[in-house]
Design an enzyme around this catalytic site. Structure first.
Site: not given
Lengths: 428, 428
Positions: B141, B143, B311-312
């Site tokens: 992830t 994140d 999203y890049l």
């Protein structure tokens, strides 16, 4: 037969939106100027372009450490500070007071078509005042929209960046199902940046059919944007491959605004409306698709996303085009050499020539400022496809050497496994 | 004493948002599985994660060309296709029918805390049905919010990308005057990505005072976001250096939503609201600053811009962290080796150990799925500065080796030139 240059100090101004290689041109000027210290005593930099000129805010570039220039050249953004300021008639007295006070005999104006116009205005006033000065314009713009030059320093690097972004973006989009991804890139009047994303089609190692490689649809300001046509295109792409990865140049907002929509922000002194740093266009197109796309029920919910890339297109460190870097340095250095040949009132150009082996090669040249000022080079029709939603082979040939690198990616071949069970119907 | 592994086929699923290195883990599994073909007969990939499992849509990964894996590993996006689907109780009959039909004895679930929860659910059901199966979770992830692991594969690359973006963004912002630039990055609950932009402070070659290097202000979801505090911070930064380059994690939208603002979009099956692919937050903060910042008149008009990176951040090819690539591959390979030792119901972890020379080193470990599922690792208070708008030295020590590279930039020293003229007052 070369003319004789003047003698005195030089002033360099950076103007308009910065690029990843704008400081290469600055470094190029400094590198070449170092060979002519008998003619060019000191090179001053105007802090924030015309602003620094008017407010007499200069720095002494000759005093920078010679060892720092390579790092400065590799750094994006305008090292001197840029400006979006237009000289007014009432500024001209001041401009020439400052030139006189600092014995400025050489001006290097590094910018786009707006700064070519400013350079021209200063030239005309110098003639009227019989103030002897040489002025050369060094091209710089990610927009690639200057006349008379094959391409503009700054463009190759943004081409590399945006083609990498879109290659990755499509891989991200296809990671999910039913994805329509809209990307808004820079480009107000000309679609060169949006077009450059097509480079991503050529770096897919496992793809035999470039028509299914992203970007699937590219909308350029050169082609009148029609919402119904756009929706038809997206539907056709979705029906064929189950997704769509789309690029639109921000300038198409103007087509929509003409029909009553409102996306644009503040205006600068050249009358250019702010299109970046706001995202109304992407949201508008996104909601159009959400409302209108007919989705195959078995694939589940439609997933529409819009990203507006913003300033990172022109400012990302670590991903310049080496060709662009070298050429940006070169036009700076050549501006000095042309100046030393007595040249003035011109822009340095890049001219693509037939290399013996058929490869890419450029030479530098000069063109009159008047041919550049206030003019915009749009993409020629031969580089836009017949459907008005993509580019042609002519464009690929043009852009490939400028970006230096293709974003290379590879996906799975995906050898199917026979099903052994009846179809699944998922309970609600 | 190692337990004995089962024998049969393996299934690998990619789940959740893809990363720049998710396919490294896939390649790592394939590389290691090639050493155990007597135990793991075939490795299947589920197309779009749980979706592929339910609809029996598999591909035979063992049939891919062995020579393609390096390129696939270097490619961002989920090569198998990902999903944001949660197994329902009513799906479980089907899951086990499919496992049985294809003799699946090993499941590699590559994802975040949502997929750890899914893996746990399948585990419990397998126990209830006495279906013998080994399940390991491979962390993934951007994140960086999984418990029990020092960090998550995917994070180092996004840290590299966002720190480069912000280094360039500040150079772009300072190219003009009076610039307040707001950047919205990913990070719903945890601020790890926003925090990583602080790496840009360390790559400025000519800066003796990191406090003036960007990002100037970083807002994390861990710190309650207050508009008045935000405006005070921006004003103080602007008063000090004449600009502000700001990063906010998208998750602070939740703090504002709680007070009535509305920025969020669709929800997925895990109940997560869509924060990316829409830009309401940046526009909101931008208009707050425009309305409230007190600007020094002599510097001219305030210039406020907001970009939402979208999203890049997680999908850009060409800028991965080499450390992240190697570790993502490694946790995939180690998942196979642990499986071959009979391990199950665990997640592979990365554990930072004291290297003899004091450098960075990680080992792999295992932790119970239950410690990961549905849990979120927030940034510890020791990594957030006292003002709640930046990071501490502890965080730098943590993140530097993960990103592998600093964005190195250098600006001019700027040796001042004495003014020779009275001050200029530009006519209106």
């Amino acid at each position: 037969m070369p003319k004789t240059p003047l003698r005195g100090n030089a002033l360099i101004l950076q103007s308009g939106g910065p690029t990843a290689v704008i400081n290469q041109s600055l470094a190029g000027v400094m590198s070449a100027a170092g060979d002519y210290t008998d003619v060019i005593s000191t090179v001053f930099g105007a802090v924030h372009g015309l602003h620094g000129l008017l407010y007499e805010n200069f720095i002494d570039l000759s005093a920078e450490s010679p060892l720092a220039w390579q790092d400065i050249a590799n750094t994006p953004g305008a090292a001197l500070g840029s400006a979006r300021l237009k000289p007014k008639r009432s500024d001209l007295d001041r401009v020439f007071e400052v030139f006189f006070a600092h014995n400025i005999k050489f001006v290097f104006y590094n910018g786009g078509n707006d700064s070519a116009e400013a350079a021209q205005l200063i030239r005309e006033e110098a003639n009227a005042r019989s103030y002897e000065i040489q002025i050369l314009h060094i091209p710089k713009t990610i927009d690639n929209d200057l006349m008379e030059t094959d391409h503009c320093p700054g463009y190759g690097s943004v081409a590399r960046v945006v083609s990498h972004i879109i290659a990755g973006d499509d891989l991200d989009n296809r990671s999910f199902y039913n994805g329509v991804k809209i990307n808004v890139c820079m480009g107000r009047h000309a679609g060169w940046i949006a077009a450059a994303t097509a480079l991503a089609k050529r770096g897919v190692l496992d793809c035999n059919d470039p028509s299914i490689c992203a970007p699937h649809l590219v909308y350029l300001p050169e082609v009148p944007f029609q919402e119904t046509k756009f929706l038809d295109d997206v539907q056709r792409c979705y029906d064929k491959i189950g997704r769509a990865t789309i690029v639109v140049a921000e300038g198409i907002a103007d087509h929509l605004s003409a029909k009553g929509a409102s996306f644009t922000g503040e205006k600068d002194e050249f009358g250019n409306a702010q299109l970046s740093g706001t995202s109304g266009l992407g949201d508008h197109l996104s909601s159009l698709v959400k409302k209108n796309l007919k989705v195959k029920a078995e694939l589940g919910k439609l997933r529409v996303r819009a990203d507006t890339w913003g300033y990172l297109q022109r400012s990302l460190p670590g991903m310049p085009s080496p060709t662009d870097q070298a050429e940006a340095f070169w036009v700076g250095a050549m501006a000095v050499r042309y100046m030393m040949q007595g040249e003035s009132d011109k822009m340095v150009t890049l001219l693509r020539v037939k290399a013996p082996g058929g490869g890419y090669r450029c030479e530098t040249g000069l063109c009159d400022l008047a041919l550049v000022a206030q003019k915009t080079k749009l993409m020629p029709p031969a580089m836009v496809n017949a459907q008005g939603n993509g580019v042609t082979e002519d464009f690929f040939e043009y852009v490939m050497p400028l970006a230096s690198f293709l974003p290379t990616v590879r996906t799975l071949r995906g050898h199917g496994v026979s099903r052994k069970l009846p179809e699944y119907h998922r309970p609600e």
